[in-house]
Design an enzyme around this catalytic site. Structure first.
Site, PDB file in Angstrom:
ATOM      1  N   LYS A  36      -9.500  -7.628   8.100  1.00 40.32           N
ATOM      2  CA  LYS A  36     -10.413  -7.865   9.676  1.00 40.32           C
ATOM      3  C   LYS A  36     -10.023  -6.155  10.783  1.00 40.32           C
ATOM      4  O   LYS A  36      -9.335  -5.589  10.104  1.00 40.32           O
ATOM      5  CB  LYS A  36     -10.041  -8.719  10.815  1.00 40.32           C
ATOM      6  CG  LYS A  36      -8.140  -8.552  11.045  1.00 40.32           C
ATOM      7  CD  LYS A  36      -8.295  -9.217  12.905  1.00 40.32           C
ATOM      8  CE  LYS A  36      -6.516  -9.542  12.774  1.00 40.32           C
ATOM      9  NZ  LYS A  36      -6.526  -9.334  13.898  1.00 40.32           N
ATOM     10  N   HIS A  44       0.553  -0.937  -0.073  1.00 39.05           N
ATOM     11  CA  HIS A  44       0.053  -0.256  -0.288  1.00 39.05           C
ATOM     12  C   HIS A  44       1.199   1.240   0.562  1.00 39.05           C
ATOM     13  O   HIS A  44       0.283   2.163  -0.789  1.00 39.05           O
ATOM     14  CB  HIS A  44      -1.001   0.167   0.967  1.00 39.05           C
ATOM     15  CG  HIS A  44      -2.027  -1.538   0.745  1.00 39.05           C
ATOM     16  ND1 HIS A  44      -2.021  -2.660   1.016  1.00 39.05           N
ATOM     17  CD2 HIS A  44      -3.262  -0.877   0.976  1.00 39.05           C
ATOM     18  CE1 HIS A  44      -3.403  -2.923   0.515  1.00 39.05           C
ATOM     19  NE2 HIS A  44      -3.655  -2.038   0.104  1.00 39.05           N
TER      20      HIS A  44
END
Lengths: 188, 320
Positions: A101, A36
């Site tokens: 999550k 990222h």
């Protein structure tokens, strides 16, 4: 139980709503912190991510003697660390799903709505159940980030997730936090 | 089921070593290392019986076909699968923490070295992920050894037995653990058990699903900042179905679980009936100026085990 099958599209994920239990069959690309940051810094992804799903996961992988990779543990990692970057990856590269999550924030939720993307929550800690759903390892990119941080191209079958942020501005995380806050007030 | 598999796996290395070396038994050192590797394997791949029972009961309690029910089903499958495959329950095999109870005159330094060998071996065998990172350089030596790793605590006790307890504490749940300093004005929490109750519930609310709940808490009331956190975590060594010998704390433990399960955060934060599996509380004296409450949050993948070693350092008994 809903099914989401490859090839994915913004139209298909817009059909999904918060709370949907979904089995995903098709391709996933892992990507976590290093990937990222790399994309955020303006580097082009080594694979075309258009209409693909990114999985926040640092898998445990083994290579056999013939050079074939298998994944032995593959639970999700905490997604919120990618919050500064995720919206950009959705916008610039056209991903239609994020698996992780713990949920993500407003920027990601807004990008999901604008561009047609969904946040899928996998069960944290369920490394064995999720690894079982990986049928093959089809590619490895950005290996220089280290194996847990690299991009792994995986084929999965009936990979179990729950939609907790949809493409219509709804977030289960926001809802549960708000409702539990109301209850908290009454018990404190 | 758990015991059968443990026995079967524990018997394997002995057999092969007999064939290879044709000696009757391993040296004391090698036997100790073998027992410690087995302890690590079981801790990483099998949840203790008391935890499994609590999770199974919680799973039954969720409303059928909800996301909470779905999550609990996956959790239960994962527990079965990890045990069957003898592979880590979670890919984050956590901070490796040893608690050793030994007789007077026991030599701690050589035992520490054997622990390090066992940790390195267990990492090679895949029971532990390469999980220890140098905080200054970011380097991961891949052995799980380094400054402060593994964490080892020794306690002298009466008798001749050596027992070893092990906890593998995951990072996600460690990140939602907390320490409060009372009084806390925001929560109107004063320096009494009512104040303690409030901050514990607040910590569970703040954790939401991020600690891989339903979780379990270890709490310490009092102590300085460091001891308070240490004693809180050590409460996680208690069996979930035990009773606190302090009546007030026993009552508070039950009350916390009951109240937190009203919050509706549920498994993974999906919403649902079980937010908290258990709460264990201890206390330590404090100085008049301080009143800390430390809360150690453990994920559902509650990894702790313990063994008693016999004279030859083979595993005599499992503690959980």
């Amino acid at each position: 139980m809903k099914k989401l099958n490859y090839p994915f599209s913004p139209e298909a994920v817009r059909e999904l709503k918060v709370g949907d239990m979904v089995l995903i069959t098709g391709k996933l690309f892992t990507g976590r912190d290093a990937v990222h940051k790399y994309l955020h810094d303006g580097n082009k992804p080594p694979v075309n991510l258009k209409n693909q799903i990114i999985y926040h996961c640092g898998p445990v992988t083994l290579k056999d003697k013939k050079g074939k990779w298998t994944v032995t543990a593959a639970g999700p990692t905490t997604s919120i660390r990618e919050e500064p970057y995720q919206w950009e990856v959705i916008k610039d590269y056209g991903i239609v799903g994020v698996i992780g999550k713990g949920g993500m924030g407003q920027k990601t939720l807004d990008a999901c709505k604008e561009y047609g993307c969904v946040y899928f929550h996998a069960v944290g800690g369920a490394a064995q159940v999720l690894a079982e759903k990986i049928k093959s390892v089809d590619g490895l990119y950005l290996e220089e980030f280290g194996l847990p941080e690299a991009i792994w191209e995986l084929s999965v079958e009936d990979f179990p997730v729950v939609v907790t942020m949809d493409a219509h501005g709804n977030s289960l995380h926001k809802d549960v936090e708000a409702s539990s806050k109301e209850i908290l007030k009454t018990v404190l | 089921m758990a015991k059968k598999i443990i026995k079967k796996k524990a018997a394997l290395p002995k057999k092969t070593s007999k064939v290879k070396k044709t000696v009757k038994k391993l040296s004391l050192k090698d036997q100790t290392i073998e027992s410690l590797v087995e302890l690590i394997r079981v801790t990483s791949t099998v949840v203790p019986d008391d935890v499994f029972k609590t999770i199974a009961a919680a799973a039954k309690n969720e409303v059928k076909d909800t996301t909470a029910d779905y999550a609990m089903g996956i959790i239960k499958n994962n527990i079965d699968l990890a045990k069957f495959k003898s592979q880590p329950l979670c890919q984050d095999t956590g901070t490796v923490i040893f608690y050793i109870y030994h007789p007077p005159g026991f030599h701690q330094t050589p035992f520490k070295e054997m622990i390090k060998k066992a940790v390195t071996l267990a990492t090679k065998k895949g029971y532990l992920r390469q999980n220890s990172v140098n905080s200054l350089t970011g380097e991961n030596a891949g052995t799980n050894l380094g400054e402060g790793h593994p964490s080892i605590h020794f306690y002298e006790q009466k008798g001749q037995e050596v027992s070893v307890k092990l906890m593998l504490k995951g990072g996600g749940c460690e990140n939602v653990s907390a320490q409060y300093s009372l009084p806390d004005t925001g929560l109107s929490a004063g320096r009494d058990l009512e104040g303690v109750r409030k901050v514990i519930i607040d910590a569970v609310y703040k954790a939401q699903g991020k600690g891989c709940g339903p979780g379990a808490l270890g709490v310490c009331v009092g102590g300085d900042r460091a001891d308070s956190a240490y004693f809180a975590k050590k409460q996680l060594l208690r069996k979930l179905d035990d009773k606190n010998s302090n009546k007030d704390l026993d009552k508070l433990e039950k009350e916390i679980v009951e109240t937190c399960n009203k919050l509706g955060i549920g498994p993974m934060g999906f919403g649902g009936k079980t937010t908290l599996l258990s709460c264990k509380i201890t206390h330590a004296n404090r100085v008049p100026a301080s009143f800390f409450v430390s809360i150690s949050y453990m994920c559902w993948a509650f990894r702790r085990q313990g063994v008693v070693l016999n004279k030859n350092s083979a595993i005599k008994k499992w503690l959980y």
